[in-house]
Design an enzyme around this catalytic site. Sequence first.
Site, mmCIF file in Angstrom:
data_model
loop_
_atom_site.group_PDB
_atom_site.id
_atom_site.type_symbol
_atom_site.label_atom_id
_atom_site.label_comp_id
_atom_site.label_asym_id
_atom_site.label_seq_id
_atom_site.Cartn_x
_atom_site.Cartn_y
_atom_site.Cartn_z
ATOM 1 N N GLY A 163 7.462 -46.892 -77.005
ATOM 2 C CA GLY A 163 6.883 -46.206 -78.167
ATOM 3 C C GLY A 163 5.620 -46.939 -78.622
ATOM 4 O O GLY A 163 4.575 -46.318 -78.847
ATOM 5 N N HIS A 164 5.720 -48.277 -78.720
ATOM 6 C CA HIS A 164 4.532 -49.058 -79.102
ATOM 7 C C HIS A 164 3.443 -48.927 -78.024
ATOM 8 O O HIS A 164 2.261 -48.798 -78.340
ATOM 9 C CB HIS A 164 4.885 -50.543 -79.236
ATOM 10 C CG HIS A 164 5.849 -50.854 -80.337
ATOM 11 N ND1 HIS A 164 7.133 -51.286 -80.105
ATOM 12 C CD2 HIS A 164 5.709 -50.812 -81.683
ATOM 13 C CE1 HIS A 164 7.737 -51.492 -81.254
ATOM 14 N NE2 HIS A 164 6.909 -51.214 -82.233
ATOM 15 N N GLN A 190 8.986 -56.756 -96.414
ATOM 16 C CA GLN A 190 9.545 -55.398 -96.319
ATOM 17 C C GLN A 190 11.028 -55.375 -95.998
ATOM 18 O O GLN A 190 11.587 -54.316 -95.752
ATOM 19 C CB GLN A 190 8.737 -54.551 -95.338
ATOM 20 C CG GLN A 190 8.845 -54.954 -93.877
ATOM 21 C CD GLN A 190 7.851 -54.188 -93.022
ATOM 22 O OE1 GLN A 190 6.657 -54.472 -93.033
ATOM 23 N NE2 GLN A 190 8.322 -53.210 -92.265
ATOM 24 N N LEU A 236 8.574 -41.407 -79.353
ATOM 25 C CA LEU A 236 8.965 -41.518 -77.947
ATOM 26 C C LEU A 236 10.478 -41.655 -77.863
ATOM 27 O O LEU A 236 11.078 -42.386 -78.660
ATOM 28 C CB LEU A 236 8.285 -42.717 -77.273
ATOM 29 C CG LEU A 236 7.312 -42.223 -76.196
ATOM 30 C CD1 LEU A 236 6.071 -41.677 -76.831
ATOM 31 C CD2 LEU A 236 7.011 -43.281 -75.176
#
Length: 288
Positions: A37-38, A62, A177
């Site tokens: 995905g990255h 976060q 993805l």
Amino acid sequence: MEVIYSINDLRARIRSYRRNNDQSVGFVPTMGFLHEGHASLLNEARQQSGLVVLSIFVNPLQFGPNEDFEQYPRNTEQDLQVAEAAGVDIVFIPEVKEMYPVPMHTNVSVTGLTSRLCGASRPGHFDGVATVVSKLFHLVQPDQAFFGLKDAQQVAVIQQMVNDLNIPVEIIPCPILREPNGLAMSSRNVYLSVDERKQALVLSQSLEKAKDFVQANSSYTSVELKELVTEHIASAPLAEIDYVEVLAYPTLEPLENSISRSSDHPTSFIIALAVKFGKTRLIDNLIL
Ligand code: PAF
């Protein structure tokens, strides 16, 4: 490919690029443990931008106090191989003390959008994201920044921040993805046991069912879609639902009327879900 650890070196490198080139700077901010995905974000950046900058930083701001900051998977060596293969020019890997040398007294907080979905389940999470992303935008000064739509709420929050603060960067949302079996790619998938991984397939299956339902019916309500998705997820004994919501996208406002194919419904909508399998919280979504 150049690996940079300090803010001063990063700034000097970007300044020198800007002096000598008129091509754009593309930026992919990540927390590392890079997967395909990255890689797809990096490939997109490579196609669209002259200089491709990747940041790898597991941002403590976060994560909530009981979340997985310490355990978050890290593998810099492997990340550098993925970055090299994708044609990245600069990898910025700051330590926590480089990004936050002293306790922060400034917080970037996007309101409204962050009161729902993951913002409701993970208080403070999006403040941490908006704060670190605005710091990174100031450091890299990119023309384009690439974000995956698996975190669709994050994309909406960052777009809002960029609009509100007139940050001169184009946000480029990139498609989710999936593994061949449908599971959305995520660094957190490594936490899943064999059984959990198998059962987690209900997430993408439930979204597919919703898509089929939307295609087969000319009119439906958000409640119907929510029920359909929830019911399918609940068929997996290990699934513990945090939320399933159907909201307007990107405003994340509730949808008041039934959605009808014939009416010209102005906004697109998102079916967003977060579900725990054991200790692992997974998110997925479908934007229609
Ligand atoms: O999506 C992520 O990996 C993170 O939230 C981000 C955007 C890199 C900020 O830490």
